[in-house]
Design an enzyme around this catalytic site. Sequence first.
Site, PDB file in Angstrom:
ATOM      1  N   ASP A 103       0.858  -1.179   0.000  1.00 53.93           N
ATOM      2  CA  ASP A 103       0.000   0.000   0.000  1.00 53.93           C
ATOM      3  C   ASP A 103       0.894   1.227   0.000  1.00 53.93           C
ATOM      4  O   ASP A 103       1.904   1.263   0.694  1.00 53.93           O
ATOM      5  CB  ASP A 103      -0.838  -0.008   1.289  1.00 53.93           C
ATOM      6  CG  ASP A 103      -2.284   0.357   1.064  1.00 53.93           C
ATOM      7  OD1 ASP A 103      -2.528   1.439   0.517  1.00 53.93           O
ATOM      8  OD2 ASP A 103      -3.142  -0.443   1.455  1.00 53.93           O
ATOM      9  N   ASP A 205      -3.450   4.451  -2.285  1.00 52.24           N
ATOM     10  CA  ASP A 205      -4.570   4.842  -1.424  1.00 52.24           C
ATOM     11  C   ASP A 205      -5.225   6.131  -1.957  1.00 52.24           C
ATOM     12  O   ASP A 205      -4.517   7.084  -2.315  1.00 52.24           O
ATOM     13  CB  ASP A 205      -4.013   5.085  -0.011  1.00 52.24           C
ATOM     14  CG  ASP A 205      -5.100   5.319   1.015  1.00 52.24           C
ATOM     15  OD1 ASP A 205      -5.882   4.399   1.262  1.00 52.24           O
ATOM     16  OD2 ASP A 205      -5.151   6.442   1.574  1.00 52.24           O
ATOM     17  N   GLU A 274      -6.872   3.154  -5.753  1.00 54.50           N
ATOM     18  CA  GLU A 274      -8.162   3.151  -5.070  1.00 54.50           C
ATOM     19  C   GLU A 274      -8.934   4.352  -5.600  1.00 54.50           C
ATOM     20  O   GLU A 274      -8.672   5.493  -5.209  1.00 54.50           O
ATOM     21  CB  GLU A 274      -7.981   3.256  -3.552  1.00 54.50           C
ATOM     22  CG  GLU A 274      -9.308   3.122  -2.827  1.00 54.50           C
ATOM     23  CD  GLU A 274      -9.338   3.688  -1.415  1.00 54.50           C
ATOM     24  OE1 GLU A 274     -10.299   3.425  -0.697  1.00 54.50           O
ATOM     25  OE2 GLU A 274      -8.402   4.422  -1.035  1.00 54.50           O
ATOM     26  N   HIS A 337     -10.708  -3.986   3.561  1.00 49.27           N
ATOM     27  CA  HIS A 337     -10.629  -3.649   4.990  1.00 49.27           C
ATOM     28  C   HIS A 337     -11.498  -2.448   5.368  1.00 49.27           C
ATOM     29  O   HIS A 337     -11.467  -2.024   6.523  1.00 49.27           O
ATOM     30  CB  HIS A 337      -9.167  -3.350   5.333  1.00 49.27           C
ATOM     31  CG  HIS A 337      -8.686  -2.115   4.629  1.00 49.27           C
ATOM     32  ND1 HIS A 337      -8.555  -2.046   3.258  1.00 49.27           N
ATOM     33  CD2 HIS A 337      -8.348  -0.899   5.097  1.00 49.27           C
ATOM     34  CE1 HIS A 337      -8.158  -0.838   2.921  1.00 49.27           C
ATOM     35  NE2 HIS A 337      -8.014  -0.119   4.015  1.00 49.27           N
ATOM     36  N   ASP A 338     -12.219  -1.883   4.398  1.00 50.17           N
ATOM     37  CA  ASP A 338     -13.098  -0.742   4.677  1.00 50.17           C
ATOM     38  C   ASP A 338     -14.574  -1.119   4.607  1.00 50.17           C
ATOM     39  O   ASP A 338     -15.433  -0.253   4.840  1.00 50.17           O
ATOM     40  CB  ASP A 338     -12.866   0.380   3.641  1.00 50.17           C
ATOM     41  CG  ASP A 338     -11.486   1.005   3.765  1.00 50.17           C
ATOM     42  OD1 ASP A 338     -10.932   1.038   4.875  1.00 50.17           O
ATOM     43  OD2 ASP A 338     -10.952   1.457   2.722  1.00 50.17           O
TER      44      ASP A 338
HETATM   45  C1  NOJ Z   1      -8.645   4.505   2.093  1.00 55.60           C
HETATM   46  C2  NOJ Z   1      -8.209   3.362   2.949  1.00 55.60           C
HETATM   47  O1  NOJ Z   1      -8.590   2.159   2.357  1.00 55.60           O
HETATM   48  C3  NOJ Z   1      -8.784   3.597   4.311  1.00 55.60           C
HETATM   49  O2  NOJ Z   1      -8.610   2.492   5.158  1.00 55.60           O
HETATM   50  C4  NOJ Z   1      -8.159   4.839   4.885  1.00 55.60           C
HETATM   51  O3  NOJ Z   1      -8.754   5.127   6.128  1.00 55.60           O
HETATM   52  C5  NOJ Z   1      -8.336   6.034   3.954  1.00 55.60           C
HETATM   53  N1  NOJ Z   1      -8.067   5.712   2.586  1.00 55.60           N
HETATM   54  C6  NOJ Z   1      -7.427   7.168   4.343  1.00 55.60           C
HETATM   55  O4  NOJ Z   1      -6.101   6.847   4.044  1.00 55.60           O
END
Ligand code: NOJ
Length: 543
Positions: A103, A205, A274, A337-338
Amino acid sequence: MKKETTYLWWQTGVVYQIYPRSYQDSNQDGLGDLAGIIQRLDYLSGTLGVDAIWLSPFYPSPMADFGYDVADYENVDPMFGSLEDFDRLVAEAHRRNLRLIIDFVPNHTSDQHPWFLESRSSRDNPKRDWYFWRDAKPDGSLPNNWLSLFGGKAWEYDEKTRQYYLHIFLKEQPDLNWRNPEVKAAMLGALRFWMERGVDGFRLDVAHFIMKDPELRDNPPNPDIANAEFTAGEYPSQLHIHDIAHPDVHKVFREIRQLLDSYSQDQPRYSVGEIHLFDWKEWAKYYGEKLDELHMPFNFAFIRRTPWNPKAIRAVVEEIEKAVPPGAWPNYVMGNHDEPRLASRFGKEQVRVAAMLLLTLRGTPTLYQGDELGMENVEIPLDKQKDPFGLRVPGSGRDLCRTPMQWTGAENAGFSSAGVETWLPVSPKYKAENVAVELQDPSSVLNLYRRLLALRKTTPALNRGSYRTTGETTDECLSFIREAEGRTILITLNFTGKEVLPHTAMSGKGDILLSTRLDLTGTVSLNTLALRPHEGLILELEA
Ligand code: NOJ
């Protein structure tokens, strides 16, 4: 003579995301670490059979956002191990033919990063312009109306220098100013650092957040809040047209791509962004006009956007097939993970259909740790919740999908030893849902993933073949064909709890390669084919 197309590892392979805090604790402190991941590489490459792993951040960090607040881009946080452990991880992964994606967090640093500490120290510090510092407006109000995605305003006042700084996420995550050439050079330097250590690629990210409107103009109100991607809190009240995705971002991605390409002679490197965009034309621009930007923007169509029914899924897959530019490669994601767990979104039985869909579509699938066990969301009592997003914006908590991986039925699920307090509680279901138990059960979700991964790996039609929908897409069923090298594979999926006829519009016979129930083989006649409740089938059509 027809030129043979060659496919790269990130096209034909399957990626598996690891959240390092929650994968394997090797030193019994209740947190996962790199040495723990190394212990599990045989599981990943041998037992499960994935081709690449993507590690969420392991960098030194105060952990305000569990590592997405980086305090040093070129090191490992001691809680995860050391650079030596990282080097060992690269070598051990490569020895097993597993690629390693890491990442990379370009949009913001930690407020404890030395760059930010310098930047905030005085108005004339040479790094002042590495971040966004602005005066209040003459009437004393904030520099503009931007909001933090994690709740509240995006500006934090700094007493010492009497200016505000910008943070689209937590105030502990100040945004970097990528228009400053020194910032760009430092960040490209970090990419170089990891490529020289052997990594195969990067997940960027919130990639498109890095370029903002040069004048930092106010965002307009959002006339269609109900359809906003993030629906919680104040954030969806605006159209985010000035705070993210300024078109200048494409130039930065071209530079990143050039850098990756310059390291790709012997080891093809990869980048995936992302990018939460659902206007597919806009989304596809991130491949680059000349396919010279990101190797892929993540496709989040199956996360929050597409209702779990065959017609909606068909429509979105066909849109993606149309939107992906010629020569570019599609990809699909269902969990990370989100996001809430697949089993909790689609239901325990549909999880098998979801696995079959994800692993048979055209394009690179990315899996999230634990989904291969059919893990469900874990409800965490408020006093044990950790995620800053959930604590600030009720309903947005992400702890539910970040609980420790379940390896065995022993206390702490083999993640930590018995008696250790793990950073988040282990799911109460770990005794029935864990790798050891599921490996013994021939019809487990884990064994379905293993069979799907093995089949995908050995079947060119599945890992690189063409896609076309076939037959009638009803409210119950979706069927499609994958084809390559003269082999034709039919996938047919039942989205309901009843027996249905899939109406595949195919005749002749098909050999069953796999049922989501893992109990069928043999040859069937396609015009009388029926699917059992929640069943998906993969069949090879007789030539
Ligand atoms: C996206 C990430 O997947 C998430 O976990 C993170 O909190 C935010 N970006 C901020 O970096």
